[in-house]
Write a protein that holds these residues in place. Structure first.
Motif, PDB file in Angstrom:
ATOM      1  N   HIS A   1       0.769  -1.071  -0.094  1.00  0.00           N
ATOM      2  CA  HIS A   1       0.103   0.141  -0.101  1.00  0.00           C
ATOM      3  C   HIS A   1       0.687   1.172  -0.008  1.00  0.00           C
ATOM      4  O   HIS A   1       0.880   2.039  -0.728  1.00  0.00           O
ATOM      5  CB  HIS A   1      -0.737   0.075   1.254  1.00  0.00           C
ATOM      6  N   ILE A   2       1.803   1.269   0.909  1.00  0.00           N
ATOM      7  CA  ILE A   2       2.665   2.558   1.183  1.00  0.00           C
ATOM      8  C   ILE A   2       3.556   2.754  -0.227  1.00  0.00           C
ATOM      9  O   ILE A   2       3.870   3.719  -0.644  1.00  0.00           O
ATOM     10  CB  ILE A   2       3.445   2.661   2.436  1.00  0.00           C
ATOM     11  N   ALA A   3       4.014   1.489  -0.624  1.00  0.00           N
ATOM     12  CA  ALA A   3       4.860   1.567  -1.968  1.00  0.00           C
ATOM     13  C   ALA A   3       4.053   1.890  -2.954  1.00  0.00           C
ATOM     14  O   ALA A   3       4.505   2.844  -4.126  1.00  0.00           O
ATOM     15  CB  ALA A   3       5.359   0.090  -2.150  1.00  0.00           C
ATOM     16  N   GLY A   4       2.515   1.536  -3.269  1.00  0.00           N
ATOM     17  CA  GLY A   4       2.080   2.120  -4.373  1.00  0.00           C
ATOM     18  C   GLY A   4       1.716   3.515  -4.230  1.00  0.00           C
ATOM     19  O   GLY A   4       1.886   4.426  -5.102  1.00  0.00           O
ATOM     20  N   HIS A   5       1.437   4.066  -2.776  1.00  0.00           N
ATOM     21  CA  HIS A   5       1.316   5.398  -2.823  1.00  0.00           C
ATOM     22  C   HIS A   5       2.465   6.524  -2.924  1.00  0.00           C
ATOM     23  O   HIS A   5       2.434   7.483  -3.887  1.00  0.00           O
ATOM     24  CB  HIS A   5       0.653   5.804  -1.272  1.00  0.00           C
TER      25      HIS A   5
ATOM     26  N   GLU B   1       4.005   6.441 -16.234  1.00  0.00           N
ATOM     27  CA  GLU B   1       4.912   5.469 -15.415  1.00  0.00           C
ATOM     28  C   GLU B   1       4.076   4.909 -14.328  1.00  0.00           C
ATOM     29  O   GLU B   1       4.558   4.248 -13.531  1.00  0.00           O
ATOM     30  CB  GLU B   1       5.964   6.095 -14.644  1.00  0.00           C
ATOM     31  N   THR B   2       2.702   4.985 -14.625  1.00  0.00           N
ATOM     32  CA  THR B   2       1.714   4.409 -13.447  1.00  0.00           C
ATOM     33  C   THR B   2       1.743   3.134 -13.451  1.00  0.00           C
ATOM     34  O   THR B   2       1.166   2.514 -12.354  1.00  0.00           O
ATOM     35  CB  THR B   2       0.196   4.962 -13.697  1.00  0.00           C
ATOM     36  N   ASP B   3       2.384   2.451 -14.515  1.00  0.00           N
ATOM     37  CA  ASP B   3       2.214   0.840 -14.327  1.00  0.00           C
ATOM     38  C   ASP B   3       2.987   0.308 -13.066  1.00  0.00           C
ATOM     39  O   ASP B   3       2.923  -0.802 -12.382  1.00  0.00           O
ATOM     40  CB  ASP B   3       2.654   0.343 -15.518  1.00  0.00           C
ATOM     41  N   ILE B   4       4.133   1.169 -12.594  1.00  0.00           N
ATOM     42  CA  ILE B   4       4.920   0.509 -11.431  1.00  0.00           C
ATOM     43  C   ILE B   4       4.027   0.695 -10.247  1.00  0.00           C
ATOM     44  O   ILE B   4       4.151  -0.351  -9.411  1.00  0.00           O
ATOM     45  CB  ILE B   4       6.161   1.704 -11.370  1.00  0.00           C
ATOM     46  N   ALA B   5       3.366   1.752 -10.120  1.00  0.00           N
ATOM     47  CA  ALA B   5       2.205   1.991  -9.011  1.00  0.00           C
ATOM     48  C   ALA B   5       1.146   0.907  -9.134  1.00  0.00           C
ATOM     49  O   ALA B   5       0.657   0.150  -7.963  1.00  0.00           O
ATOM     50  CB  ALA B   5       1.776   3.346  -8.551  1.00  0.00           C
ATOM     51  N   LEU B   6       0.841   0.464 -10.258  1.00  0.00           N
ATOM     52  CA  LEU B   6      -0.471  -0.373 -10.250  1.00  0.00           C
ATOM     53  C   LEU B   6       0.077  -1.615 -10.022  1.00  0.00           C
ATOM     54  O   LEU B   6      -0.842  -2.427  -9.461  1.00  0.00           O
ATOM     55  CB  LEU B   6      -0.820  -0.221 -11.953  1.00  0.00           C
ATOM     56  N   ARG B   7       1.165  -1.908 -10.335  1.00  0.00           N
ATOM     57  CA  ARG B   7       2.059  -3.334  -9.763  1.00  0.00           C
ATOM     58  C   ARG B   7       1.787  -3.588  -8.321  1.00  0.00           C
ATOM     59  O   ARG B   7       1.641  -4.805  -7.954  1.00  0.00           O
ATOM     60  CB  ARG B   7       3.231  -3.489 -10.312  1.00  0.00           C
ATOM     61  N   HIS B   8       2.111  -2.580  -7.487  1.00  0.00           N
ATOM     62  CA  HIS B   8       2.136  -2.701  -6.142  1.00  0.00           C
ATOM     63  C   HIS B   8       0.700  -2.877  -5.561  1.00  0.00           C
ATOM     64  O   HIS B   8       0.496  -3.822  -4.723  1.00  0.00           O
ATOM     65  CB  HIS B   8       2.627  -1.266  -5.514  1.00  0.00           C
ATOM     66  N   TYR B   9      -0.266  -2.172  -6.184  1.00  0.00           N
ATOM     67  CA  TYR B   9      -1.509  -2.225  -5.887  1.00  0.00           C
ATOM     68  C   TYR B   9      -1.989  -3.584  -6.203  1.00  0.00           C
ATOM     69  O   TYR B   9      -2.938  -4.272  -5.438  1.00  0.00           O
ATOM     70  CB  TYR B   9      -2.331  -1.181  -6.398  1.00  0.00           C
ATOM     71  N   TYR B  10      -1.718  -4.227  -7.170  1.00  0.00           N
ATOM     72  CA  TYR B  10      -2.078  -5.511  -7.822  1.00  0.00           C
ATOM     73  C   TYR B  10      -1.627  -6.556  -6.699  1.00  0.00           C
ATOM     74  O   TYR B  10      -2.366  -7.455  -6.253  1.00  0.00           O
ATOM     75  CB  TYR B  10      -1.603  -5.851  -9.162  1.00  0.00           C
TER      76      TYR B  10
ATOM     77  N   THR C   1      -9.470   0.246  -5.176  1.00  0.00           N
ATOM     78  CA  THR C   1      -9.594   1.558  -5.234  1.00  0.00           C
ATOM     79  C   THR C   1      -8.464   2.140  -5.827  1.00  0.00           C
ATOM     80  O   THR C   1      -8.750   2.925  -6.989  1.00  0.00           O
ATOM     81  CB  THR C   1     -10.001   2.150  -3.888  1.00  0.00           C
ATOM     82  N   TYR C   2      -7.229   2.022  -5.392  1.00  0.00           N
ATOM     83  CA  TYR C   2      -6.354   2.458  -5.991  1.00  0.00           C
ATOM     84  C   TYR C   2      -5.751   1.959  -7.407  1.00  0.00           C
ATOM     85  O   TYR C   2      -5.372   2.764  -8.216  1.00  0.00           O
ATOM     86  CB  TYR C   2      -5.072   2.706  -5.051  1.00  0.00           C
ATOM     87  N   GLU C   3      -5.987   0.739  -7.581  1.00  0.00           N
ATOM     88  CA  GLU C   3      -5.818   0.175  -8.937  1.00  0.00           C
ATOM     89  C   GLU C   3      -6.717   0.958  -9.830  1.00  0.00           C
ATOM     90  O   GLU C   3      -6.536   1.301 -10.895  1.00  0.00           O
ATOM     91  CB  GLU C   3      -6.147  -1.181  -9.026  1.00  0.00           C
ATOM     92  N   GLY C   4      -8.145   1.230  -9.417  1.00  0.00           N
ATOM     93  CA  GLY C   4      -8.995   1.928 -10.310  1.00  0.00           C
ATOM     94  C   GLY C   4      -8.481   3.363 -10.504  1.00  0.00           C
ATOM     95  O   GLY C   4      -8.654   3.757 -11.538  1.00  0.00           O
TER      96      GLY C   4
END
Length: 375
Positions: free
Chosen positions: A136-140, A150-159, A179-182
């Motif tokens: 969660h904090i990594a994605g944030h 570059e949002t795919d990096i954050a998206l991977r953390h949320y996945y 929520t954050y994937e969305g």
């Protein structure tokens, strides 16, 4: 002849000095971050005292985002992170994020996950819960520091957070992950997937707490605006606003880490009404947001400055809007908040579009005035 300052020889002294020099952190701030006395930091840096406790050295390495070996811990001595150390590190990274110290948080959270993942066991649900919170904090942090491309990096953390949450059947963590994937899909412009994930967060996590549910509904409202669904936006935001009155400050802080509250709901109203061209409503909600977002942190200051700049430009007050946008730009660049910086680029695009429209209109009028004059 001026003598060069003596370089530290102990690994701990060297690591502390390098960290403070890299991130421009005082001894007092670092002591607070590491939960030690400032005099202790001074003695470690001056090499007046040594630290030989392997577990404490491993804890400090985790908090500094470095390998334990850099503090002199022999690589053959494997010291797994305890629940308390994991909690402390996660809390520390969130604290850095709340202070907009994203440049410090980013390498720390990546190193933290690298150290935590190898010791995960599928039957240890308590540690899996912590792993989900780590994602969660990594994605944030990643979503703040990255641009849309570059949002795919954050998206991977949320996945990854979603997969862990499903394994331990934790509806609140699952709600946050969906929520954050969305929201990442919304940011990429993939509104179909954005709304699908955000609706799933609202509809498939019945046991999620109110803070997570309200956060999901608020971001669903944001996606509805981009999709042109004004009625869906207003319904979602009204529900999100109602839920803010049903949660405690402690719940907001521990679950959504202050990112969902009455002030953020008002700011989302402002942003959406600005997009919809209803600038009077937008300004009214901006004033409400400015009163509600207290205490005013660097993050809230940057968010509100960006919101005010966009609304002023949309309202036609270009000069005032640009002045505020420049202030917001400096704040974004100093903290690494590229997510909000992209909103300022959008403001610039709006001004460029208005300039082209004005130039074309002026050109047509000039041509008319330059024609024959009848008496």
């Amino acid at each position: 002849m001026v003598q060069e300052p003596r370089q530290p020889t102990s690994p701990l002294a060297r690591a502390l000095r390098e960290y403070r020099e890299r991130f421009k952190v005082t001894q007092t701030q670092l002591a607070s971050d590491l939960n030690v006395d400032v005099k202790t930091i001074g003695r470690w840096e001056r090499e007046e005292t040594t630290l030989s406790d392997v577990r404490e050295l491993s804890r400090l390495a985790s908090m500094l985002g470095i390998e334990p070996e850099q503090l002199g811990v022999v690589s053959s001595i494997y010291v797994p992170l305890t629940y308390e150390q994991v909690d402390e590190t996660i809390d520390h990274i969130w604290n850095l994020a709340r202070q907009s110290r994203y440049f410090e948080a980013s390498p720390l959270v990546e190193r933290f996950l690298q150290g935590l993942i190898p010791q995960i066991k599928t039957d240890d649900h308590a540690m899996l819960n912590r792993l989900a919170r780590g994602y969660h904090i990594a994605g944030h942090v990643t979503s703040i520091l990255c641009r849309t491309s570059e949002t795919d990096i954050a998206l991977r953390h949320y996945y990854e957070m979603e997969q862990v949450a499903r394994t331990i059947q934790d509806d609140t963590l699952l709600n946050l992950a969906l929520t954050y994937e969305g929201d990442m899909y919304r940011r990429k412009g993939d509104l179909s997937n954005a709304i699908k994930y955000l609706q799933a967060a609202c509809d498939t996590t019945p046991h999620a707490n109110n803070a997570a549910r309200g956060n999901a509904i608020q971001l669903l409202g944001r996606a509805y605006v981009q999709a042109g669904n004004k009625s869906g936006f207003e319904r979602a935001m009204a529900e999100a606003e109602d839920l803010t009155y049903q949660i405690s400050a402690e719940e907001t802080a521990s679950i959504v880490h202050g990112l969902y509250n009455l002030g953020t709901v008002y700011e989302d109203y402002n942003r959406s009404y600005t997009i919809l061209g209803e600038t009077q409503k937008a300004l009214e909600y901006l004033e409400k947001a400015e009163k509600a977002l207290r205490p005013i942190t660097i993050h809230w200051q940057t968010l509100l400055a960006t919101a005010r700049a966009a609304t002023l430009v949309q309202a036609g007050d270009i000069t005032a809007g640009v002045d505020v946008a420049i202030e917001a730009t400096h704040l974004c660049l100093s903290t690494g908040n590229y997510r909000l910086l992209e909103r300022i680029y959008a403001i610039q695009s709006t001004i460029e579009s208005l300039t082209r429209t004005m130039d074309q209109a002026n050109s047509r009028l000039r041509e008319a005035l330059s024609g024959p004059v009848e008496y």
